[in-house]
Design a protein around this motif. Structure first.
Motif, short mmCIF file in Angstrom:
data_model
loop_
_atom_site.label_atom_id
_atom_site.label_comp_id
_atom_site.label_asym_id
_atom_site.label_seq_id
_atom_site.Cartn_x
_atom_site.Cartn_y
_atom_site.Cartn_z
N GLU A 49 34.88 6.24 116.00
CA GLU A 49 34.80 7.54 114.89
C GLU A 49 36.16 7.70 113.85
O GLU A 49 36.04 8.21 112.97
CB GLU A 49 34.61 8.73 115.88
CG GLU A 49 33.23 8.95 116.74
CD GLU A 49 33.38 7.87 117.76
OE1 GLU A 49 34.45 7.24 118.40
OE2 GLU A 49 32.29 7.77 118.59
N ARG A 70 35.75 5.42 110.99
CA ARG A 70 35.02 6.02 110.02
C ARG A 70 35.83 7.34 109.43
O ARG A 70 35.72 7.44 107.79
CB ARG A 70 33.69 6.69 110.39
CG ARG A 70 32.74 5.57 111.21
CD ARG A 70 31.50 6.07 111.97
NE ARG A 70 30.46 5.31 112.38
CZ ARG A 70 29.39 5.77 112.86
NH1 ARG A 70 28.99 6.87 113.10
NH2 ARG A 70 28.52 4.84 113.31
N MET A 71 36.49 8.00 109.95
CA MET A 71 37.27 9.08 109.39
C MET A 71 38.33 8.31 108.46
O MET A 71 38.70 9.08 107.42
CB MET A 71 37.87 9.95 110.63
CG MET A 71 38.74 11.22 110.00
SD MET A 71 37.54 12.10 108.84
CE MET A 71 36.45 12.64 110.02
N PHE A 114 28.45 10.75 109.99
CA PHE A 114 28.32 12.06 110.63
C PHE A 114 26.94 12.86 110.38
O PHE A 114 27.00 14.15 110.67
CB PHE A 114 29.58 12.80 110.51
CG PHE A 114 30.68 11.96 110.88
CD1 PHE A 114 30.96 11.96 112.23
CD2 PHE A 114 31.77 11.34 110.06
CE1 PHE A 114 32.28 11.36 112.76
CE2 PHE A 114 32.75 10.70 110.43
CZ PHE A 114 33.20 10.65 111.69
N PHE A 130 32.93 15.70 113.57
CA PHE A 130 33.85 14.63 114.14
C PHE A 130 34.63 14.89 115.52
O PHE A 130 34.76 14.07 116.27
CB PHE A 130 34.95 14.38 113.12
CG PHE A 130 36.09 13.64 113.51
CD1 PHE A 130 36.02 12.34 114.00
CD2 PHE A 130 37.42 14.10 113.52
CE1 PHE A 130 37.18 11.36 114.13
CE2 PHE A 130 38.42 13.27 114.04
CZ PHE A 130 38.31 12.10 114.25
N ARG A 165 31.84 14.38 117.79
CA ARG A 165 31.72 12.69 118.19
C ARG A 165 32.93 12.19 119.26
O ARG A 165 32.71 11.71 120.00
CB ARG A 165 31.45 12.08 117.13
CG ARG A 165 31.05 10.70 117.11
CD ARG A 165 29.78 10.63 117.17
NE ARG A 165 28.93 11.20 115.99
CZ ARG A 165 28.63 10.67 115.05
NH1 ARG A 165 29.01 9.53 115.01
NH2 ARG A 165 27.78 11.39 113.90
N GLN A 193 42.51 14.04 112.31
CA GLN A 193 42.59 12.69 112.60
C GLN A 193 43.55 12.39 113.59
O GLN A 193 43.33 11.84 114.62
CB GLN A 193 42.31 11.80 111.42
CG GLN A 193 42.70 10.36 111.64
CD GLN A 193 41.50 9.35 111.96
OE1 GLN A 193 40.48 9.98 112.72
NE2 GLN A 193 41.30 8.23 111.53
#
Length: 279
Positions: free
Chosen positions: A89, A92-93, A116, A139, A142, A257
């Motif tokens: 995750e 991906r961010m 997402f 996010f 997840r 993040q």
């Protein structure tokens, strides 16, 4: 050994490509459920969720010694990769933040939709704020699922983590007449969600998190609202109102993040401390 498996899997999830389809597709658990329980129902749940959980728990409790430790590292790593997915995750961010810093709206929206399942990014400050808020919530949820799996692997082993993931996959595949499975999902998510809220408070604004979750901390719900409230409060105040909505959204995603990475570090410290406790 479980801590070593967790660290190995988290490192492997940061690498690019080369993974087989049964580890990469998002619906891997639902496909597994569908093959074992095409009709649904209580008996199908026992065959598709409870039986694999019991078999995995017995397998890993039987393994011991050097050979068993190596098998645990191998089999546990593959199982954990299947449970939480091979694409991180956080990675991906990272990709989304690169798109956002480049002001590439189309690429950002496309990457977010693939990673997402977000909707289209429409023009207008209000639409942009709503889109970024939705992406941030997805996010957080997840990451919350990841932390829940790490919790159950650490505390009760791979069988408990498998039960959590397969039962949630069952709910996605058979949402009707699944009150008992939904109650089990709420119970399995309850403790990890509260510990995640505590981790967010420790790495963010403790007082604001405590105030935000005070009315929900003991509530027996699915814990999703608790996680999003805690993450939003941990970030502190809203972005500068003079900043464009798109740029403010990207900045807040970057802060989120970093916040969730620090929360992951707290979870790993918890796993390490649990590993050294006497049994």
């Amino acid at each position: 050994m479980k801590l070593l498996v967790i660290l190995l899997v988290l490192a492997l999830r940061r690498r690019d490509g080369g993974w087989p389809l049964w580890l990469t597709r998002e619906e891997r658990h639902q496909c597994f459920i569908d093959r074992l329980s095409p009709g649904g129902g209580a008996l199908a749940w026992w065959l598709a969720v409870a039986l694999p959980t019991l078999l995995v728990a017995l397998l890993f409790s039987w393994l011991c010694g050097l050979a068993g430790a190596l098998l645990t590292l191998l089999l546990g790593g593959v199982l954990l990769l299947w449970l939480i997915g091979v694409e991180s995750e956080f990675r991906r961010m990272d990709t989304l933040l690169v798109r956002g810093r480049m002001n590439d709206r189309d690429a950002l929206a496309g990457s977010a939709a693939r990673a997402f399942d977000t909707g289209p990014l429409d023009d207008g400050p209000d639409n942009e704020r709503a889109w970024f808020n939705d992406l941030a919530d997805r996010f957080v949820l997840r990451a919350g699922d990841l932390f829940a799996v790490l919790f159950w692997v650490t505390v009760l082993g791979f069988g408990a983590a498998l039960l959590f993931v397969l039962n949630r996959a069952w709910l996605r595949r058979h949402p009707e007449h699944s009150d008992w499975a939904r109650s089990l999902d709420i119970a399995l998510a309850w403790i990890p969600a509260r510990l995640t809220a505590l981790a967010l408070a420790l790495v963010g604004h403790f007082g604001m998190v405590a105030q935000a979750v005070s009315g929900r901390i003991w509530r027996l719900d699915d814990s999703r609202g608790l996680l999003t409230l805690a993450a939003d409060a941990a970030l502190g105040g809203d972005a500068d109102s003079d900043e464009p909505a798109f740029q403010a959204g990207v900045n807040r995603l970057e802060a989120l993040q970093e916040l969730m990475l620090r929360a992951l570090a707290v979870w790993l410290i918890f796993a390490a401390l649990w590993a050294v406790l006497p049994t």
